[in-house]
Motif scaffolding. Structure first.
Motif, PDB file in Angstrom:
ATOM      1  N   ILE A 338       0.837  -1.202   0.000  1.00  0.00           N
ATOM      2  CA  ILE A 338       0.000   0.000   0.000  1.00  0.00           C
ATOM      3  C   ILE A 338       0.874   1.255   0.000  1.00  0.00           C
ATOM      4  N   ASN A 339       0.545   2.171  -0.885  1.00  0.00           N
ATOM      5  CA  ASN A 339       1.283   3.429  -0.989  1.00  0.00           C
ATOM      6  C   ASN A 339       1.052   4.283   0.253  1.00  0.00           C
ATOM      7  N   ASP A 340       2.083   4.980   0.704  1.00  0.00           N
ATOM      8  CA  ASP A 340       1.958   5.836   1.882  1.00  0.00           C
ATOM      9  C   ASP A 340       0.970   6.978   1.681  1.00  0.00           C
ATOM     10  N   LYS A 341       0.667   7.311   0.431  1.00  0.00           N
ATOM     11  CA  LYS A 341      -0.306   8.375   0.166  1.00  0.00           C
ATOM     12  C   LYS A 341      -1.748   7.872   0.237  1.00  0.00           C
ATOM     13  N   ASP A 342      -1.913   6.574   0.358  1.00  0.00           N
ATOM     14  CA  ASP A 342      -3.230   5.943   0.386  1.00  0.00           C
ATOM     15  C   ASP A 342      -3.738   5.935   1.827  1.00  0.00           C
ATOM     16  N   PHE A 343      -4.814   6.678   2.111  1.00  0.00           N
ATOM     17  CA  PHE A 343      -5.271   6.775   3.495  1.00  0.00           C
ATOM     18  C   PHE A 343      -5.829   5.453   4.029  1.00  0.00           C
ATOM     19  N   ARG A 344      -6.135   4.517   3.153  1.00  0.00           N
ATOM     20  CA  ARG A 344      -6.606   3.214   3.634  1.00  0.00           C
ATOM     21  C   ARG A 344      -5.532   2.496   4.432  1.00  0.00           C
ATOM     22  N   MET A 412     -23.181  -3.841   1.015  1.00  0.00           N
ATOM     23  CA  MET A 412     -22.822  -3.323  -0.305  1.00  0.00           C
ATOM     24  C   MET A 412     -22.576  -1.830  -0.192  1.00  0.00           C
ATOM     25  N   ARG A 413     -21.488  -1.359  -0.793  1.00  0.00           N
ATOM     26  CA  ARG A 413     -21.242   0.083  -0.855  1.00  0.00           C
ATOM     27  C   ARG A 413     -20.816   0.479  -2.258  1.00  0.00           C
ATOM     28  N   ILE A 414     -20.881   1.759  -2.521  1.00  0.00           N
ATOM     29  CA  ILE A 414     -20.722   2.252  -3.888  1.00  0.00           C
ATOM     30  C   ILE A 414     -19.345   1.945  -4.459  1.00  0.00           C
ATOM     31  N   GLU A 415     -18.343   1.850  -3.599  1.00  0.00           N
ATOM     32  CA  GLU A 415     -16.999   1.559  -4.091  1.00  0.00           C
ATOM     33  C   GLU A 415     -16.953   0.247  -4.868  1.00  0.00           C
ATOM     34  N   GLU A 416     -17.724  -0.742  -4.434  1.00  0.00           N
ATOM     35  CA  GLU A 416     -17.737  -2.020  -5.131  1.00  0.00           C
ATOM     36  C   GLU A 416     -18.223  -1.861  -6.563  1.00  0.00           C
ATOM     37  N   THR A 440     -10.463   6.744 -11.456  1.00  0.00           N
ATOM     38  CA  THR A 440     -11.498   7.587 -10.867  1.00  0.00           C
ATOM     39  C   THR A 440     -11.742   7.239  -9.404  1.00  0.00           C
ATOM     40  N   ILE A 441     -11.916   5.947  -9.107  1.00  0.00           N
ATOM     41  CA  ILE A 441     -12.179   5.564  -7.719  1.00  0.00           C
ATOM     42  C   ILE A 441     -10.909   5.648  -6.876  1.00  0.00           C
ATOM     43  N   MET A 442      -9.768   5.273  -7.445  1.00  0.00           N
ATOM     44  CA  MET A 442      -8.546   5.228  -6.651  1.00  0.00           C
ATOM     45  C   MET A 442      -8.005   6.619  -6.322  1.00  0.00           C
ATOM     46  N   LYS A 443      -8.260   7.602  -7.152  1.00  0.00           N
ATOM     47  CA  LYS A 443      -7.828   8.965  -6.822  1.00  0.00           C
ATOM     48  C   LYS A 443      -8.507   9.462  -5.547  1.00  0.00           C
ATOM     49  N   THR A 444      -9.683   8.925  -5.239  1.00  0.00           N
ATOM     50  CA  THR A 444     -10.360   9.305  -3.996  1.00  0.00           C
ATOM     51  C   THR A 444      -9.698   8.671  -2.778  1.00  0.00           C
ATOM     52  N   ARG A 445      -8.811   7.721  -2.988  1.00  0.00           N
ATOM     53  CA  ARG A 445      -8.137   7.019  -1.892  1.00  0.00           C
ATOM     54  C   ARG A 445      -6.764   7.611  -1.575  1.00  0.00           C
ATOM     55  N   TYR A 446      -6.228   8.399  -2.482  1.00  0.00           N
ATOM     56  CA  TYR A 446      -4.912   9.010  -2.275  1.00  0.00           C
ATOM     57  C   TYR A 446      -5.099  10.420  -1.714  1.00  0.00           C
ATOM     58  N   LYS A 471      -8.497  -3.917  -4.661  1.00  0.00           N
ATOM     59  CA  LYS A 471      -9.765  -4.376  -4.098  1.00  0.00           C
ATOM     60  C   LYS A 471      -9.535  -5.140  -2.800  1.00  0.00           C
ATOM     61  N   ARG A 472      -8.429  -5.875  -2.703  1.00  0.00           N
ATOM     62  CA  ARG A 472      -8.092  -6.556  -1.450  1.00  0.00           C
ATOM     63  C   ARG A 472      -7.919  -5.550  -0.321  1.00  0.00           C
ATOM     64  N   VAL A 473      -7.273  -4.430  -0.610  1.00  0.00           N
ATOM     65  CA  VAL A 473      -7.087  -3.389   0.398  1.00  0.00           C
ATOM     66  C   VAL A 473      -8.430  -2.759   0.756  1.00  0.00           C
ATOM     67  N   GLU A 474      -9.213  -2.442  -0.243  1.00  0.00           N
ATOM     68  CA  GLU A 474     -10.478  -1.726  -0.051  1.00  0.00           C
ATOM     69  C   GLU A 474     -11.460  -2.506   0.815  1.00  0.00           C
ATOM     70  N   PHE A 475     -11.563  -3.824   0.582  1.00  0.00           N
ATOM     71  CA  PHE A 475     -12.626  -4.597   1.216  1.00  0.00           C
ATOM     72  C   PHE A 475     -12.108  -5.590   2.254  1.00  0.00           C
ATOM     73  N   TRP A 476     -10.951  -5.311   2.825  1.00  0.00           N
ATOM     74  CA  TRP A 476     -10.386  -6.171   3.875  1.00  0.00           C
ATOM     75  C   TRP A 476     -11.422  -6.363   4.988  1.00  0.00           C
ATOM     76  N   GLY A 477     -11.724  -7.633   5.285  1.00  0.00           N
ATOM     77  CA  GLY A 477     -12.614  -7.944   6.388  1.00  0.00           C
ATOM     78  C   GLY A 477     -14.094  -7.820   6.101  1.00  0.00           C
ATOM     79  N   GLU A 478     -14.489  -7.511   4.856  1.00  0.00           N
ATOM     80  CA  GLU A 478     -15.893  -7.252   4.551  1.00  0.00           C
ATOM     81  C   GLU A 478     -16.606  -8.427   3.873  1.00  0.00           C
ATOM     82  N   GLY A 479     -15.901  -9.544   3.658  1.00  0.00           N
ATOM     83  CA  GLY A 479     -16.557 -10.736   3.147  1.00  0.00           C
ATOM     84  C   GLY A 479     -16.905 -10.701   1.681  1.00  0.00           C
ATOM     85  N   ILE A 480     -16.201  -9.911   0.903  1.00  0.00           N
ATOM     86  CA  ILE A 480     -16.494  -9.773  -0.528  1.00  0.00           C
ATOM     87  C   ILE A 480     -15.484 -10.513  -1.394  1.00  0.00           C
TER      88      ILE A 480
END
Length: 556
Positions: A338-344, A412-416, A440-446, A471-480
């Motif tokens: 994960i990039n250090d600029k990624d708030f996730r 379910m959330r819009i990111e998916e 488009t979606i990933m720029k919202t994560r940096y 997607k692994r980073v985004e949905f960690w622990g969410e069962g997707i």
């Protein structure tokens, strides 16, 4: 001897559950009661409202609180994530009640761990059938039709999960041979089935199952077309999201992209912001506190106890829960990606802890100190590197489980939808469009909006690998993610490597530390529970998925 006792005990439990399941699936309720329900909006409303409550109830799957992993559909989501590679047990493995799924032990049909998915989903399907069976669309009121739409949406959701979990993905015979059950999903139990059919109800083929799911979704879309707000029950956007999921699973990428794009463009939903993601009071526990959640479930304090709840297992700051002992965290290899600029990245504690980032922690200053540094008074041990703080206890309450366990659970959330849209474009050979969609979606994560995958996406494979990692980073622990691992077909588990933070469980001669690199892991093909084919002649050992238990050698 110890293992034999465990196995014998589970067989007895399976037999008991089998008879209970038959009674529940085919109730001998009176015609008068059904007619009364069909004429009563209040009765239908009560049935519809009861369904999400059932899905979040502690002990509601197996019927008792004896298994601390039994807290409804959130538990099943946790179990599937432990079957992958990205949740690491870094503390005491003996307190991880999902450890058997993680270590691929006791996954056969005679064990209780095969019961949870089957019994849980079919219980909830039965509740849907109860509603569908009594509502006549030709005479129903507008309100009744909405309840009918909810039942069809829930049933499609359940069968889509079941189909994807039980339809086998081949590992090329490396671990198990699934050729004899290729293309088979699960039996279809709808509102018209009778007892004789149920006694000989084979697994539906992929084609039969998806025809059934799409039929339910079409009906749900019709009856819920005007329901466009709220998140605690399905709306039209949730139905369209299910269409997107189902078309991806069915390989119809044009339709998957179309439905995902409709949700993106028309729902008014927006991705979680950094402040919402890191909120120590509402982070991933309150669907009303953000504009991202399309569909989620709520729970009240009457429906859980202190340990049979999602927060008790996955909330690192909950001082009453198992996380104080298991120290669940992210796979070190994924974290380092994960990039250090990624708030996730702030969802897990960095090895440099506060030197890396000033984390927004839940609770009082004393709670935060106890979490980070440990406290003998509270039987807490210090937090460790890579430990998760993604899922906050409800209202940021770290001590009172009656408050902290009452957390919403996201379905379910819009990111998916953004990720589905980007992947569907790529698989439909529109790589430029896919790159633009992922950016488009990933720029919202940096934090500075600088993400650009162009350099890593010069080919379809390169793009899909990049999307999969994000997607692994985004949905960690969410069962997707289990559905993506199976659908990709070339992904495996990688937990064994130098410096791994996955546990070694010497007491059982098992471990999380094994690899199936590039090959689907055999436990992703769930096994039909023995209680089912003791009562359903349509399924036998021959038409069941093979037992995956212990088929992967440990990494040393």
């Amino acid at each position: 001897m110890k293992n034999n006792i465990l196995k014998y005990s589970v067989i007895l439990l399976s037999v008991a559950l089998a008879s209970a399941c038959i009674k529940e699936t085919f109730p001998e309720s009176s015609t008068q009661t059904a007619e009364q329900v069909a004429k009563s909006e209040d009765a239908l409303k009560a049935q519809a409202n009861a369904l999400p409550v059932q899905m979040m109830r502690s002990g509601g799957i197996l019927g008792s609180g004896s298994r601390h992993w039994d807290f409804g559909i959130p538990a099943l989501h946790v179990a599937t994530d432990f079957m992958l590679e990205d949740i690491a047990t870094q503390g005491e493995p003996g307190y991880n009640h999902f450890g058997y799924w993680a270590t691929n032990e006791y996954m056969g049909s005679e064990y209780v761990f095969a019961q949870g998915f089957w019994v849980g989903y079919y219980k909830w399907i039965k509740s849907c059938n109860d509603i569908i069976s009594v509502v006549n669309p030709e005479t129903a009121t507008a309100e009744m039709l909405q309840y009918l739409g909810l039942a069809y949406a829930y049933r499609a959701y359940f069968y889509l999960d079941l189909a994807r979990l039980y339809e086998p993905v081949s590992n090329g015979g490396v671990y198990t041979d699934v050729s004899r059950v290729a293309n088979l999903t699960v039996p279809i139990v709808d509102e018209t089935i009778d007892f004789e059919k149920a006694k000989n109800n084979p697994r539906a083929t992929h084609e039969e199952m998806y025809t059934f799911i799409f039929s339910d979704l079409e009906k749900a879309a019709e009856y819920l077309k005007d329901v466009k707000s709220g998140y605690t029950t399905p709306t039209i956007w949730g139905v369209y999201g299910l269409f997107a999921r189902a078309y991806m699973a069915d390989g119809n990428y044009k339709e998957a992209a179309r439905y995902a794009k409709m949700v993106i463009d028309q729902s008014g939903k927006s991705p979680l912001t950094q402040d919402q993601w890191e909120d120590p009071v509402n982070g991933f526990n309150n669907g009303a506190a953000n504009n991202s959640w399309i569909w989620g479930l709520t729970v009240s304090s009457e429906n859980f106890n202190n340990l049979l709840a999602f927060s008790a297992h996955l909330s690192g700051e909950a001082q009453w829960g198992y996380m104080t002992l298991t120290k669940l965290g992210i796979n070190k290899e994924l974290y380092n990606f994960i990039n250090d600029k990624d708030f996730r990245k702030h969802s897990w504690l960095d090895p440099d802890f506060m030197s890396y980032y000033k984390y927004k922690l839940a609770g009082s200053a004393a709670d935060q100190d106890a979490f980070l540094n440990g406290s003998d008074a509270k039987s807490l041990t210090p937090a460790v590197a890579y430990q998760a703080i993604k899922f906050r206890p409800a209202k940021g309450e770290c001590n009172d489980y009656n408050v902290g366990n009452a957390a919403d659970h996201c379905l379910m959330r819009i990111e998916e939808m953004h990720f589905i849209y980007a992947e569907a474009l790529a698989r439909d050979n529109d790589l430029p469009g896919a790159i633009k969609a992922l950016n488009t979606i990933m720029k919202t994560r940096y934090t500075d909006g600088s993400y650009d995958c162009t350099g890593r996406a010069s080919s379809q494979k390169g793009f899909l690998d990049e999307l999969f990692l994000q997607k692994r980073v985004e949905f960690w622990g969410e069962g997707i993610m289990i559905y993506d691992y199976k659908r990709y077909g070339n992904k495996g588990i990688h937990r064994g490597y130098e410096g791994t933070n996955h546990a070694q469980v010497e007491r059982l001669n098992t471990a999380e530390r094994f690899n199936s690199d590039g090959t689907p892991s055999p436990q992703w093909n769930l096994v039909v529970t023995r209680s089912e084919f003791q009562n359903n002649l349509g399924i036998t050992d021959v038409t069941n998925n093979p037992d995956p238990s212990g088929t992967i050698k440990l990494w040393k």
